[in-house]
Design a protein around this motif. Sequence first.
Motif: not given
Lengths: 332, 216
Positions: A150-151, A285-290
């Motif tokens: 997920v990162e 998208d994850h709220p902190r990264w694409s």
Amino acid sequence: MLIKTHSSGFDHLIPSEITPRRVYQSRRDLIKLMATGAAGAGLAGWASRQAMAQGVQHPGKLAALAGAKSPVPGALTMEKITDYKDATTYNNFYEFGTDKADPAKNAHTLVTKPWTVAVEGMVKNPKTFTLEELIKLSPQEERIYRLRCVEGWSMVVPWVGYSLSELIKKVEPLGSAKYVEFVTLADPKTMPFVGSRVLEWPYVEALRMDEAMHPLALLTFGMYGEVLPNQNGAPVRMVLPWKYGFKSGKSIVKIRFTDKEPKTAWNKAAQQEYGFYSNVNPNVDHPRWSQATERRIGEDGLFAKKRKTLMYNGYEAQVAQLYAGMDLKKNF
Amino acid sequence: MLSRQQVLLHPAAKPVLFAVCLLPFAWLFYSALTNQLGANPAEALIRSLGDWTLRFLCIVLAVTPLRVVSKTPALARFRRMLGLFVYFYVVMHLLSYSWFDQGFDVPDIAKDIAKRPFILVGFAGFLLLTPLAATSFNAAIKAMGAKRWQLLHKLVYLIAGLGILHFFWMRAGKNNFAEVFVYAGILAVLLGWRVWHHWAAPARKPAPARTVANAR
């Protein structure tokens, strides 16, 4: 004995599948010959990948665990396999620390013998399996899967295990069972970060029953032709190649069948960031990264542009029907 | 033996400090060239440069409290250089993000900044730091006047807050705040000391007189 020492060598589990060594060796030599350039540069790339897909290099660090080539569609990607060193020194296993270098440093304290897995809840045949029973329950297969974290990074890992469905069929879930929950070990004595407030312990993951029955859902005992190293979730873990890595629980001690959607670890920690399904999806998208792109560890160097992430991590043909008609933006 | 003051005022002191401040960058550059940044070099580089930005921010904000508490006025001569190193590291941080994470794709970067609050906050911190770096030379101070220059440079407190928020939101995705709290704690102490020094410290001087007056 299914766990073999490295010296006992290469064994097929199904005798009918055995190809005489002379025959496969000559084919392999031909492929190698092609890879060295005789067949042209473009074909050489294909051939070297092919050669790699045929024979996973054993690192020679742990007990060998052989797996026959999996017949399951999508189970053997031809992509370049990530180095064993990267796959075993760069991963998340929060019980051993939050840095991706921590598990390799700290997981030596994990005790994997003896090990049992309790299968319980809404099943006809609840049972506590010893690890040895579980390993023998079904023939081991080699599966070369893409792994998407997920990162925003990814790897290609050759796992050894069998479809979780084999175990599920044996224990016979009741008609009322709708979900499968995986409870992982939370032992503060051997896992230094159990008790840290980052997550609720034990780390719990879960699948819908049809997801759990999908042949790609792998109950995993080994990688790179050997048993799992502690830091990668020894002695038994799940691998779900179409979902973000954290959905694949490590060091599993309990598998529970239930009628309610279980609360999973990251979903409890940050509901708006990690959904129950967590299928790889470049469009959500994850709220902190694409999530649109990813960096393939060991391949995409500093200056390479990141590669595009594929829907369901490239397993769309195999798993998309599980989610037909669902709003994937809501059910992320 | 040179006294502390002599060491700090030595002509070589500034070049030596300059070289020391460049060491983290040189080490990262060398590690990147020799492929020693681990499995994910881009991530390691971007994060290390962010860490060093925060560290230099803590260091430069520690100069004044250290100068006053230790009664070492000579420390003041290093403040500008340290401040410019904060800017150097933040520029490198932004540059490595733009290059190694985004491949210098400007529309993508713009989208990323607009879409993700933690990147927006980090970028805002960088923008606010730019006029401070741009007015760090003597002529700028003269042209602006000391009062206005000082007022502008008070922005550093806001920038420190944005830096911490940027780091906090980044780590919130993984629920991992231990390091964030270390930096936040250090910055809180350094800013708290200034507040205390501004209000409480001068009040202590006339205090005995008042006591005497009250006693009468």
